[in-house]
Design a protein around this motif. Structure first.
Motif, PDB file in Angstrom:
ATOM      1  N   UNK A 285     -16.448  -4.489  -1.447  1.00 30.01           N
ATOM      2  CA  UNK A 285     -15.798  -3.177  -1.523  1.00 30.01           C
ATOM      3  C   UNK A 285     -16.686  -2.087  -2.093  1.00 30.01           C
ATOM      4  N   UNK A 286     -17.943  -2.399  -2.344  1.00 27.71           N
ATOM      5  CA  UNK A 286     -18.891  -1.436  -2.909  1.00 27.71           C
ATOM      6  C   UNK A 286     -18.376  -0.839  -4.218  1.00 27.71           C
ATOM      7  N   UNK A 287     -17.776  -1.697  -5.039  1.00 32.51           N
ATOM      8  CA  UNK A 287     -17.255  -1.239  -6.324  1.00 32.51           C
ATOM      9  C   UNK A 287     -18.260  -1.537  -7.424  1.00 32.51           C
ATOM     10  N   UNK A 288     -18.480  -0.590  -8.335  1.00 36.75           N
ATOM     11  CA  UNK A 288     -19.339  -0.874  -9.490  1.00 36.75           C
ATOM     12  C   UNK A 288     -18.737  -1.996 -10.335  1.00 36.75           C
ATOM     13  N   UNK A 289     -19.569  -2.716 -11.026  1.00 34.98           N
ATOM     14  CA  UNK A 289     -19.131  -3.836 -11.849  1.00 34.98           C
ATOM     15  C   UNK A 289     -18.059  -3.416 -12.851  1.00 34.98           C
ATOM     16  N   UNK A 290     -18.242  -2.287 -13.513  1.00 34.13           N
ATOM     17  CA  UNK A 290     -17.251  -1.842 -14.506  1.00 34.13           C
ATOM     18  C   UNK A 290     -15.897  -1.562 -13.866  1.00 34.13           C
ATOM     19  N   UNK A 291     -15.905  -1.048 -12.656  1.00 33.44           N
ATOM     20  CA  UNK A 291     -14.640  -0.815 -11.945  1.00 33.44           C
ATOM     21  C   UNK A 291     -13.959  -2.146 -11.657  1.00 33.44           C
ATOM     22  N   UNK A 292     -14.734  -3.133 -11.210  1.00 32.01           N
ATOM     23  CA  UNK A 292     -14.171  -4.459 -10.964  1.00 32.01           C
ATOM     24  C   UNK A 292     -13.578  -5.074 -12.219  1.00 32.01           C
ATOM     25  N   UNK A 293     -14.263  -4.925 -13.334  1.00 32.01           N
ATOM     26  CA  UNK A 293     -13.753  -5.453 -14.599  1.00 32.01           C
ATOM     27  C   UNK A 293     -12.463  -4.738 -15.018  1.00 32.01           C
ATOM     28  N   UNK A 294     -12.440  -3.428 -14.847  1.00 35.14           N
ATOM     29  CA  UNK A 294     -11.239  -2.656 -15.196  1.00 35.14           C
ATOM     30  C   UNK A 294     -10.062  -3.045 -14.306  1.00 35.14           C
ATOM     31  N   UNK A 295     -10.324  -3.269 -13.023  1.00 28.49           N
ATOM     32  CA  UNK A 295      -9.256  -3.687 -12.115  1.00 28.49           C
ATOM     33  C   UNK A 295      -8.730  -5.068 -12.493  1.00 28.49           C
ATOM     34  N   UNK A 296      -9.635  -5.984 -12.810  1.00 27.95           N
ATOM     35  CA  UNK A 296      -9.221  -7.316 -13.239  1.00 27.95           C
ATOM     36  C   UNK A 296      -8.273  -7.204 -14.433  1.00 27.95           C
TER      37      UNK A 296
ATOM     38  N   UNK B 298       0.829  -1.209   0.000  1.00 31.38           N
ATOM     39  CA  UNK B 298       0.000   0.000   0.000  1.00 31.38           C
ATOM     40  C   UNK B 298       0.867   1.265   0.000  1.00 31.38           C
ATOM     41  N   UNK B 299       1.942   1.238   0.770  1.00 27.67           N
ATOM     42  CA  UNK B 299       2.847   2.390   0.817  1.00 27.67           C
ATOM     43  C   UNK B 299       3.506   2.631  -0.547  1.00 27.67           C
ATOM     44  N   UNK B 300       3.944   1.563  -1.183  1.00 31.24           N
ATOM     45  CA  UNK B 300       4.578   1.706  -2.500  1.00 31.24           C
ATOM     46  C   UNK B 300       3.567   2.261  -3.501  1.00 31.24           C
ATOM     47  N   UNK B 301       2.368   1.686  -3.533  1.00 33.00           N
ATOM     48  CA  UNK B 301       1.342   2.187  -4.455  1.00 33.00           C
ATOM     49  C   UNK B 301       1.051   3.664  -4.204  1.00 33.00           C
ATOM     50  N   UNK B 302       0.933   4.054  -2.942  1.00 34.43           N
ATOM     51  CA  UNK B 302       0.647   5.454  -2.604  1.00 34.43           C
ATOM     52  C   UNK B 302       1.777   6.380  -3.054  1.00 34.43           C
ATOM     53  N   UNK B 303       3.023   5.902  -2.973  1.00 34.75           N
ATOM     54  CA  UNK B 303       4.150   6.745  -3.383  1.00 34.75           C
ATOM     55  C   UNK B 303       4.136   7.012  -4.890  1.00 34.75           C
ATOM     56  N   UNK B 304       3.409   6.182  -5.631  1.00 35.04           N
ATOM     57  CA  UNK B 304       3.236   6.380  -7.067  1.00 35.04           C
ATOM     58  C   UNK B 304       1.819   6.878  -7.383  1.00 35.04           C
ATOM     59  N   UNK B 305       1.173   7.486  -6.370  1.00 34.61           N
ATOM     60  CA  UNK B 305      -0.174   8.067  -6.497  1.00 34.61           C
ATOM     61  C   UNK B 305      -1.232   7.038  -6.871  1.00 34.61           C
ATOM     62  N   UNK B 306      -1.166   5.878  -6.252  1.00 39.92           N
ATOM     63  CA  UNK B 306      -2.144   4.843  -6.524  1.00 39.92           C
ATOM     64  C   UNK B 306      -2.631   4.163  -5.255  1.00 39.92           C
ATOM     65  N   UNK B 307      -3.562   3.257  -5.448  1.00 41.62           N
ATOM     66  CA  UNK B 307      -4.108   2.399  -4.393  1.00 41.62           C
ATOM     67  C   UNK B 307      -4.431   1.058  -5.034  1.00 41.62           C
ATOM     68  N   UNK B 308      -4.779   0.081  -4.228  1.00 41.21           N
ATOM     69  CA  UNK B 308      -5.117  -1.240  -4.782  1.00 41.21           C
ATOM     70  C   UNK B 308      -6.274  -1.134  -5.763  1.00 41.21           C
ATOM     71  N   UNK B 309      -7.220  -0.228  -5.475  1.00 38.95           N
ATOM     72  CA  UNK B 309      -8.408  -0.097  -6.318  1.00 38.95           C
ATOM     73  C   UNK B 309      -8.314   1.049  -7.318  1.00 38.95           C
ATOM     74  N   UNK B 310      -7.145   1.638  -7.411  1.00 43.72           N
ATOM     75  CA  UNK B 310      -6.869   2.694  -8.388  1.00 43.72           C
ATOM     76  C   UNK B 310      -5.377   2.629  -8.739  1.00 43.72           C
TER      77      UNK B 310
END
Length: 177
Positions: free
Chosen positions: A143-154, A55-67
């Motif tokens: 995670x209360x994610x919309x279906x399209x968000x889940x597909x994009x993350x996959x 999570x720290x590494x992702x945040x240092x690159x302006x990201x998160x697990x879900x973004x």
């Protein structure tokens, strides 16, 4: 040799890590594992320290697990990655009593260049793939994610992992199997 479990969240990575532990691979001390909950009643088989560092590494690159961040070409070999490579190497050395360990955190799918540098040639990967629609349906209530968000993350997790696994010994399995 260590085994990296690679796959998108809700793809069966926990079940796979549990299976590999059952086959005798070291998962590390139980007190460092994320606790089971309603989302994964049998447990996640993830080290809290690994998740926190990812999570720290992702945040240092302006990201998160879900973004997930958009990484520049060669990002994992740059000087900004060096401190993380060292921390990953320290974390692995302090977490496992055996060189035959299993390391699972879906975020590693996005961060493979750092993990591969830290582990050198002492690792291989087992990739687990699940139908993207099933993953999206499973993410929605958790995670209360919309279906399209889940597909994009996959798509993002699997495309990134496939690119960054080149040259590593890899076994691919399906959730259904």
């Amino acid at each position: 040799m260590g085994v990296l479990v690679i796959g998108m969240h809700r793809s069966g990575t926990s079940a796979l890590a549990g299976l590999l532990e059952g086959l005798g691979l070291d998962i590390g001390p139980a007190d460092g594992l994320m606790a089971a909950d309603a989302g994964n009643p049998d447990g996640y088989y993830e080290r809290r320290s690994v998740v926190d560092l990812s999570d720290e590494i992702l945040a240092s690159y302006d990201g998160r697990w879900d973004c997930p961040p958009v990484f520049a070409k060669g990002w994992g070999a740059g000087p900004e990655a060096e401190p993380y490579v060292a921390r990953v190497a320290e974390l692995v050395a302090s977490s496992f009593a055996s060189s035959r360990f299993v390391l699972k955190d879906p975020r590693i799918s996005l961060l493979l260049p750092i993990w591969r540098q830290a582990l050198k040639e002492r690792t291989c990967a087992v990739v687990i793939v699940r139908d993207p629609a099933e993953v999206a349906r499973s993410l929605s209530p958790r995670d209360a994610l919309p279906t399209l968000t889940g597909l994009a993350l996959w798509s993002a997790y699997n495309r990134t992992a496939l690119h960054d696994l080149a040259g590593l010994p890899v076994h691919v399995c399906s959730y259904e199997d």
